[in-house]
Motif scaffolding. Structure first.
Motif: not given
Length: 246
Positions: A113-123, A134-135, A153-161
């Motif tokens: 659900v989170l993957e799809q929601a993030a993808l939808d919001e990015c688009e 991109r992020v 969603a195939g993007r980097l995120h700011t809380y990656q290690p």
């Protein structure tokens, strides 16, 4: 150095100027090295998009570029508003980038659900900016999202290690330096990489650290019920009194 609570345009300029004087150079998320004086500048736009512009102008004059993260759905602004789209254009003209500020709490705690929601919001954001997202930055992230190593969603995120644990991290969440002043950060003392997160609402109107004044100015632009939404965003904010209790 300006006082630690000088949350004004001058104070912001001073922080950036002193980091540059110490040899820091701005980097994008995909070009940061932890053992180098790299600076990632990030802004989460929780409230007013217009507050981004005076901050962006300061950065442009200093030769600093940053990423401004916008919510796809917010009680305070809409991506569809002409005023918001104008801000996007101004940010791009000043050399900055735009990313998605993703509120995972709006969705079921399920990876698919989170993957799809993030993808939808990015688009959705991409349609209004005509630029690739991109992020992603998480809005008030749950503990399990902090140091999440995988992309979303195939993007980097700011809380990656690589951006949150392996390099320095400094935030002005709720209008206070939560990890100490950036210039006193251990990573800065060692000349190592730093991700600097600020929220323009605390800096753009020269409230000099008066957080209640900044939020009261915001609240007056809306129906009184908006204070409940502010309380959901700012830790310690009391919707009834309009004060921050910590």
């Amino acid at each position: 150095m300006t006082p630690a609570n000088d949350f004004t345009k001058h104070g912001y300029r001073d922080v950036l100027s002193r980091l540059l004087q110490r040899g820091y150079n701005c980097r994008s998320y995909d070009d940061v090295r932890k053992d180098r004086a790299d600076l990632i500048v990030r802004h989460d736009i929780d409230f007013s998009p217009a507050d981004a512009l005076p901050i962006a102008a300061i950065e442009q004059k200093l030769g600093v570029f940053s990423t401004y993260f916008f919510l796809a759905r917010s009680p305070f602004y809409s991506l569809d508003d002409q005023a918001t789209r104008t801000v996007f254009g101004e940010l791009f003209s000043l050399g900055h980038d735009v990313g998605l500020h993703f509120d995972a709490a709006r969705y079921a705690d399920d990876e698919t659900v989170l993957e799809q929601a993030a993808l939808d919001e990015c688009e959705l954001l991409e349609r209004y900016t005509d630029r690739p997202v991109r992020v992603i930055s998480f809005h008030r992230p749950a503990a399990e999202l902090l140091n999440r190593s995988s992309t979303i969603a195939g993007r980097l995120h700011t809380y990656q290690p690589a951006f949150f644990k392996e390099i320095g991290y400094c935030s002005d969440s709720s209008g206070r330096w939560r990890h100490g002043h950036p210039l006193n950060h251990p990573a800065v003392a060692e000349g190592h990489a730093l991700q600097l997160l600020t929220h323009p609402i605390w800096w753009a109107n020269d409230d000099a650290g008066n957080r209640e004044q900044a939020l009261d100015r915001l609240a007056k632009q809306y129906d009184p019920s908006i204070r409940l939404s502010i309380a959901e965003t700012v830790t310690g904010y009391d919707a009834q009194s309009g004060r921050i209790v910590e």
